[in-house]
Design a protein around this motif. Structure first.
Motif, mmCIF file in Angstrom:
data_model
loop_
_atom_site.group_PDB
_atom_site.id
_atom_site.type_symbol
_atom_site.label_atom_id
_atom_site.label_comp_id
_atom_site.label_asym_id
_atom_site.label_seq_id
_atom_site.Cartn_x
_atom_site.Cartn_y
_atom_site.Cartn_z
ATOM 1 N N PRO A 26 0.722 -1.146 0.132
ATOM 2 C CA PRO A 26 -0.143 0.060 0.062
ATOM 3 C C PRO A 26 0.828 1.162 0.021
ATOM 4 O O PRO A 26 1.988 1.143 0.441
ATOM 5 C CB PRO A 26 -0.995 -0.076 1.326
ATOM 6 N N ASP A 27 0.194 2.495 -0.468
ATOM 7 C CA ASP A 27 0.941 3.741 -0.224
ATOM 8 C C ASP A 27 1.436 3.905 1.050
ATOM 9 O O ASP A 27 0.999 3.452 2.243
ATOM 10 C CB ASP A 27 0.159 4.804 -0.888
ATOM 11 N N LEU A 53 -2.847 -3.455 11.000
ATOM 12 C CA LEU A 53 -2.140 -2.779 9.905
ATOM 13 C C LEU A 53 -1.199 -3.566 9.148
ATOM 14 O O LEU A 53 -0.811 -3.629 7.925
ATOM 15 C CB LEU A 53 -1.631 -1.640 10.297
ATOM 16 N N ALA A 54 -0.036 -4.442 10.110
ATOM 17 C CA ALA A 54 1.024 -5.151 9.321
ATOM 18 C C ALA A 54 0.462 -6.240 8.519
ATOM 19 O O ALA A 54 0.880 -6.592 7.610
ATOM 20 C CB ALA A 54 1.848 -5.643 10.455
ATOM 21 N N ASP A 55 -0.752 -6.968 8.911
ATOM 22 C CA ASP A 55 -1.259 -7.918 8.256
ATOM 23 C C ASP A 55 -1.737 -7.564 7.089
ATOM 24 O O ASP A 55 -1.718 -8.207 5.918
ATOM 25 C CB ASP A 55 -2.227 -8.597 8.954
ATOM 26 N N ALA A 56 -2.237 -6.089 6.851
ATOM 27 C CA ALA A 56 -2.641 -5.580 5.645
ATOM 28 C C ALA A 56 -1.678 -5.050 4.755
ATOM 29 O O ALA A 56 -2.048 -4.437 3.777
ATOM 30 C CB ALA A 56 -3.780 -4.335 5.978
ATOM 31 N N GLY A 57 -0.496 -5.247 5.117
ATOM 32 C CA GLY A 57 0.605 -4.628 4.213
ATOM 33 C C GLY A 57 1.343 -3.246 4.912
ATOM 34 O O GLY A 57 2.192 -2.761 3.994
ATOM 35 N N TYR A 58 0.686 -2.809 5.850
ATOM 36 C CA TYR A 58 1.208 -1.433 6.341
ATOM 37 C C TYR A 58 2.272 -1.668 7.414
ATOM 38 O O TYR A 58 1.989 -2.282 8.404
ATOM 39 C CB TYR A 58 -0.026 -0.597 6.873
ATOM 40 N N VAL A 59 3.743 -1.557 7.075
ATOM 41 C CA VAL A 59 4.662 -1.996 7.773
ATOM 42 C C VAL A 59 5.365 -0.752 8.335
ATOM 43 O O VAL A 59 5.852 -0.072 7.648
ATOM 44 C CB VAL A 59 5.799 -2.806 7.129
ATOM 45 N N GLU A 60 5.452 -0.576 9.752
ATOM 46 C CA GLU A 60 6.069 0.677 10.345
ATOM 47 C C GLU A 60 7.520 0.458 9.924
ATOM 48 O O GLU A 60 8.324 -0.456 9.952
ATOM 49 C CB GLU A 60 5.995 0.327 11.984
ATOM 50 N N GLY A 61 7.848 1.823 9.763
ATOM 51 C CA GLY A 61 9.335 2.192 9.039
ATOM 52 C C GLY A 61 9.612 1.717 7.619
ATOM 53 O O GLY A 61 10.554 2.076 7.142
ATOM 54 N N ASP A 62 8.557 1.266 7.044
ATOM 55 C CA ASP A 62 8.635 0.803 5.582
ATOM 56 C C ASP A 62 7.677 1.958 4.892
ATOM 57 O O ASP A 62 8.006 3.069 4.327
ATOM 58 C CB ASP A 62 8.165 -0.522 5.326
ATOM 59 N N GLN A 267 -9.703 -5.621 15.175
ATOM 60 C CA GLN A 267 -11.017 -5.251 14.640
ATOM 61 C C GLN A 267 -10.922 -3.801 13.796
ATOM 62 O O GLN A 267 -11.356 -3.375 12.861
ATOM 63 C CB GLN A 267 -12.127 -5.444 15.410
ATOM 64 N N THR A 268 -10.366 -2.972 14.872
ATOM 65 C CA THR A 268 -10.230 -1.556 14.476
ATOM 66 C C THR A 268 -9.382 -1.211 13.397
ATOM 67 O O THR A 268 -9.535 -0.330 12.384
ATOM 68 C CB THR A 268 -9.663 -0.692 15.884
ATOM 69 N N ALA A 269 -8.270 -2.139 13.438
ATOM 70 C CA ALA A 269 -7.190 -1.953 12.214
ATOM 71 C C ALA A 269 -7.839 -2.282 10.839
ATOM 72 O O ALA A 269 -7.613 -1.463 9.920
ATOM 73 C CB ALA A 269 -6.078 -2.972 12.391
ATOM 74 N N ARG A 270 -8.916 -3.198 10.949
ATOM 75 C CA ARG A 270 -9.736 -3.540 9.448
ATOM 76 C C ARG A 270 -10.386 -2.263 9.321
ATOM 77 O O ARG A 270 -10.508 -2.111 8.170
ATOM 78 C CB ARG A 270 -10.325 -4.751 9.870
ATOM 79 N N MET A 271 -11.027 -1.635 10.163
ATOM 80 C CA MET A 271 -11.815 -0.501 9.520
ATOM 81 C C MET A 271 -10.742 0.565 9.084
ATOM 82 O O MET A 271 -11.049 1.291 7.932
ATOM 83 C CB MET A 271 -12.778 0.089 10.960
ATOM 84 N N ILE A 272 -9.856 0.811 9.838
ATOM 85 C CA ILE A 272 -8.688 1.716 9.134
ATOM 86 C C ILE A 272 -8.192 1.542 8.020
ATOM 87 O O ILE A 272 -8.263 2.457 7.021
ATOM 88 C CB ILE A 272 -7.718 1.726 10.069
ATOM 89 N N VAL A 273 -8.029 0.126 7.649
ATOM 90 C CA VAL A 273 -7.680 -0.243 6.144
ATOM 91 C C VAL A 273 -8.764 0.207 5.332
ATOM 92 O O VAL A 273 -8.370 0.594 4.243
ATOM 93 C CB VAL A 273 -7.213 -1.767 6.223
#
Length: 320
Positions: A26-27, A53-62, A267-273
């Motif tokens: 993701p961007d 978020l990491a599971d969805a491809g949002y990696v901290e530091g990347d 669950q909150t992370a899924r909403m964020i995504v």
């Protein structure tokens, strides 16, 4: 022949490029998070958010920048954090608990705010309705069935006639829960006695002021942060203590019918995504927690002179 070979090579190149686009991360996203105070349940929500978020491809530091602030219960500090975030370049904000969500909503209207652990977002003035929030704020609620929690107290000790609740006068969330408990108790033939506090240092004295058969702690961040004070009073008075979060059971409460806070973070992370992908907070319904669990602490029960019935032990075992 050469033209055919070149055309085939070009087709392969386009196919590979298309595959690369589908598999790309993701961007880049920048998120500001804020809680109200440190305690295990709220900490688990943030852990769940990061993991989701990491599971969805949002990696901290990347491709993900995270900032997390904690005012440790101080309202003035929370207001400063909210104002600083409003002036920041974060794309989205995560507010854990009611006071941070309210503070953020007052100063940020141009970017999404996703809350977690807000018991009644309508009463807190955060959304128009659970189904259609109507603004830039939505999230997950930790509303619990208060009547079922009180029934758990009676299942553990049917002789209980009075239940004491200490709660924070500064949290709308806590007041709503206390009111619901008072109404639910009437149907069960028990009386709720309350004492309000402004900060954690007042919790022990407030608990001691209540002459009750049992204590019940709400989803109230200020009180939960001082759970050891509640436990000490309950043990001294030999009164049952039931909480609304599992971590408080580990800290000395006898039992809880509670939210799985790590699961709420996920669950909150899924909403964020979904919102990062284009969903509008105004049209994204507030979600209730997806799972409840019964947790018990037999050692704590013994210290408070309480015997846990087999029916409650069986429910706790089914969550293991």
């Amino acid at each position: 022949m050469l033209r055919r070979a070149l055309a085939a090579a070009a087709a392969v190149t386009m196919l590979l490029a298309g595959c690369g686009t589908q598999a790309s991360a993701p961007d880049n996203v920048s998120i500001g998070g804020v809680t109200i105070v440190s305690h295990p349940s709220l900490d688990l929500i943030w852990e769940g958010v990061k993991e989701g978020l990491a599971d969805a491809g949002y990696v901290e530091g990347d491709n993900l920048t995270l900032e997390f602030q904690n005012p440790q219960g101080d309202q003035a500090t929370l207001t400063n954090i909210a104002n600083t975030y409003a002036a920041s370049k974060h794309d989205l904000f995560v507010a854990i608990a009611t006071p941070p969500a309210q503070a953020m909503a007052q100063v940020v209207q141009d970017r999404p705010i996703v809350f977690a652990s807000v018991t009644d977002p309508i009463a807190a003035g955060l959304v128009d309705s659970m189904e259609k929030p109507g603004g830039n704020v939505t999230g997950t609620s930790d509303q619990l069935p208060t009547d079922e929690q009180l029934k758990l107290i009676l299942e553990i000790d049917p002789s209980v006639k009075t239940v004491g609740i200490v709660y924070s006068a500064s949290e709308v969330n806590a007041q709503v829960q206390a009111d619901k408990a008072i109404e639910a108790a009437k149907e069960l033939g028990i009386e709720i006695k309350t004492a309000t506090i402004m900060n954690t240092s007042e919790v022990q004295q407030a608990a001691e002021s209540l002459d009750v058969d049992a204590y019940f702690t709400l989803v109230d961040n200020t009180v939960v942060a001082a759970m050891e004070s509640m436990v000490q009073v309950a043990e001294q008075k030999q009164a049952l203590l039931v909480s609304s979060d599992p971590d408080s059971v580990g800290r000395g409460a006898v039992a809880a019918l509670s939210t799985d806070y790590k699961a709420q973070g996920l669950q909150t992370a899924r909403m964020i995504v979904e919102i990062l992908k284009g969903a509008k907070p105004a049209d994204t319904p507030v979600q209730l927690q997806e799972s409840l669990e019964t947790v018990v602490n037999p050692e704590a029960a013994e210290r408070m002179g309480v015997t846990l019935p087999q029916s409650v032990l069986d429910k706790a075992a089914s969550n293991s």
